[in-house]
Design an enzyme around this catalytic site. Structure first.
Site, PDB file in Angstrom:
ATOM      1  N   GLU A 132       0.848  -1.204   0.000  1.00 58.91           N
ATOM      2  CA  GLU A 132       0.000   0.000   0.000  1.00 58.91           C
ATOM      3  C   GLU A 132       0.885   1.256   0.000  1.00 58.91           C
ATOM      4  O   GLU A 132       0.857   2.064   0.942  1.00 58.91           O
ATOM      5  CB  GLU A 132      -0.917  -0.001   1.209  1.00 58.91           C
ATOM      6  CG  GLU A 132      -1.906  -1.131   1.202  1.00 58.91           C
ATOM      7  CD  GLU A 132      -2.985  -0.973   2.257  1.00 58.91           C
ATOM      8  OE1 GLU A 132      -2.727  -0.343   3.298  1.00 58.91           O
ATOM      9  OE2 GLU A 132      -4.092  -1.473   2.025  1.00 58.91           O
TER      10      GLU A 132
ATOM     11  N   GLU B 171      -5.218  -8.370  -0.748  1.00 60.63           N
ATOM     12  CA  GLU B 171      -5.916  -8.130   0.516  1.00 60.63           C
ATOM     13  C   GLU B 171      -7.393  -7.860   0.243  1.00 60.63           C
ATOM     14  O   GLU B 171      -7.711  -7.045  -0.622  1.00 60.63           O
ATOM     15  CB  GLU B 171      -5.360  -6.912   1.267  1.00 60.63           C
ATOM     16  CG  GLU B 171      -4.010  -7.136   1.890  1.00 60.63           C
ATOM     17  CD  GLU B 171      -3.543  -5.943   2.682  1.00 60.63           C
ATOM     18  OE1 GLU B 171      -4.391  -5.187   3.209  1.00 60.63           O
ATOM     19  OE2 GLU B 171      -2.314  -5.719   2.743  1.00 60.63           O
TER      20      GLU B 171
END
Ligand code: BGP
Length: 493
Positions: free
Chosen positions: A196, A392
């Protein structure tokens, strides 16, 4: 000769990488075991729910860190103990194998390998821990998907250089990557550089060990884009290195994808949504296209953001793009030109959003949007034309243990089922999707709140927010459900 167009795909490809995803700082524990050094995550205290604001971002400052290191604060650090994967990895991997995992995403904790980030030689005990983890995965035929940096910047580099705000971290990160690429080249084929990477704009401390209080006179955004540039260059350099060390290695970038909608069809709202989607996809644009997109030039100018580059940076970005694009997807968000007219909501890296009246929310207020996953996968595949990987996705929820020890997490099965259905639709829409590693296959410490009670797992861990419990593992209803999903390659949902 079969016409490819007529070759009806009934869903996921045969080699689809089904599995689960974790992060070292949220599962391992053993924060000072085996020679490991402190990371930024080890300094994030547990904050009781009542003290968290709507847009809670775990940002400690340099004064807090120095006081904490002197033992002058009375805080608890749940990420230091995780759920003891450091000692229980074999049992946990056996549970993943029982579900039929094809892949398991984990991060290597940089500070296990280089405790101070700039040690002359790597820490052998740290290397040997991951030798054992990869051997356990290999024994069960589970493919490791390895994140090099998942919010685990060595604390020493944060204190010495102010983390990724300093260009010093580029060569140090390259040396760390070279060490693990060389050691694990026969065990690991799939690498991810920064988890991320857009976390930097939300929390520079979490994303890159950057303490903005040490840079007076610059805004958080100005600081974040400079630190991001260093991570982009480092990511490209380690992509080059990975291919040199193992030509079959696949290196991916990773984005917290926040699909953004306009709250109405008012062009002002539509334009704002486009702007937020661009700010999010900017990160993968740089990783994939190897250059800063032109739409950011105006944004940088209007926000007084001037990125210091060095000669050669642009060439490095251009020459070494990623092989695939991985993403986390939990929710979507809506934006409004006049947000004061709407109820504010928050979520994963979402600090500004308004309620979407058509969506349910999780126990933590995240807006649940399965169709948004199909929308974003189509959008990203058309934008990048590179294989995608959902690394995810999951539902953080309160779980109830019944008298007989069973846990009926039907809400989690419902969330995952709906998102997997939409992924299948995206594949049928022509998206090249490599795999799906559900976030938190085993209950672990929440990244944003350090809670244990925000559970994601198919496997329950007996531990509460205060760290009490036996750490015993047990299966939730979703364990056997996911086992069937994998056994039928996504057909039996
Ligand atoms: C992402 C992180 C993961 C994970 C997930 C869930 O931002 O990549 O580390 O934690 O969010 O968020 P949380 O743990 O805050 O519920």
């Amino acid at each position: 000769m079969t016409n490819n167009l007529s070759k009806k795909m009934n869903g996921f490809p045969a080699d689809f990488l089904w599995g689960g995803a974790t992060a070292a700082n949220q599962v391992e524990g053993g924060y000072d075991a085996g020679g490991k050094g402190l990371t930024t995550a080890d300094m994030v205290p547990f904050v009781p729910k009542a003290q968290r604001g709507l847009n809670f971002a775990i940002d400690v400052n340099s004064d807090y860190i120095e006081r904490a290191l002197k033992g002058e604060v009375e805080d608890r650090y749940p990420k230091r103990d995780g759920v003891d994967f450091y000692n229980r990895y074999e049992e946990d991997i056996e549970l993943f194998a029982e579900m039929g995992f094809k892949a398991f995403r984990l991060s290597i904790n940089w500070a296990r390998i280089f405790p101070n980030g700039d040690d002359a030689v790597p820490n052998l005990e740290g290397l040997e821990f991951y030798d054992r983890v990869f051997a356990a995965l290999n024994k069960h035929g589970i493919e490791p998907i390895v994140t090099l940096s998942h919010y685990e910047t060595p604390l020493a580099l944060s204190r010495k250089h102010n983390g990724w705000y300093s260009r010093e971290l580029i060569p140090l990160f390259v040396k760390y990557a070279e060490t693990v690429f060389n050691r694990y080249r026969h065990q690991v084929k799939y690498w991810i550089t920064f988890n991320e990477i857009n976390m930097m704009g939300h929390s520079p401390y979490t994303g890159g060990g950057v303490l903005i209080d040490r840079i007076p006179g610059r805004t958080k955004e100005q600081i974040a884009y400079q630190a991001l540039h260093h991570q982009f260059v480092a990511s490209a350099l380690v992509t080059k290195l990975a291919h040199e060390i193992d030509p079959s290695a696949q290196v991916g970038c990773m984005l917290a994808r926040t699909q953004t909608y306009p709250v109405t069809n008012n062009p002002d709202d539509v334009f704002l949504a486009q702007h937020y989607n661009d700010l999010n996809l900017f990160h993968t644009d740089v990783h994939v296209h190897g250059e800063y997109p032109s739409y950011m030039n105006r944004y940088f100018a209007e926000n007084d953001i001037e990125i210091q580059k060095e000669i050669g940076d642009d060439e490095i970005l251009k020459q070494y793009p990623v092989d695939y694009v991985s993403l986390s997807y939990y929710m979507s968000k809506s934006v409004a030109k006049n947000p004061e007219n709407y109820e504010a909501v928050s979520g994963n890296l979402v600090t500004y959003a308004v309620k979407n009246q058509y969506l349910d929310t999780s126990d933590w207020g995240w807006q649940i949007d399965p169709k948004g996953l199909r929308i974003t996968l189509r959008d990203m595949y058309n934008r990048y034309r590179k294989p995608l990987f959902v690394v995810e996705n999951g539902l953080g929820a309160y779980d109830k243990v019944e008298e007989d020890g069973s846990i009926h997490d039907t809400y989690r099965i419902d969330y995952l089922k709906k998102h997997i259905e939409q992924m299948k639709e995206a594949v049928l829409d022509g998206v090249d999707l490599m795999g799906y590693t559900a976030w938190g296959p085993i209950d672990l410490i929440s990244m944003s709140t350090s809670e244990m009670s925000k559970r994601y797992g198919f496997v329950y861990v007996d531990q509460d927010d205060e760290g009490n419990g036996t750490l015993n593992r047990s299966k939730k209803d979703s364990f056997d459900w996911y086992k069937r999903v994998i056994a039928t390659n996504g057909e039996d949902l």
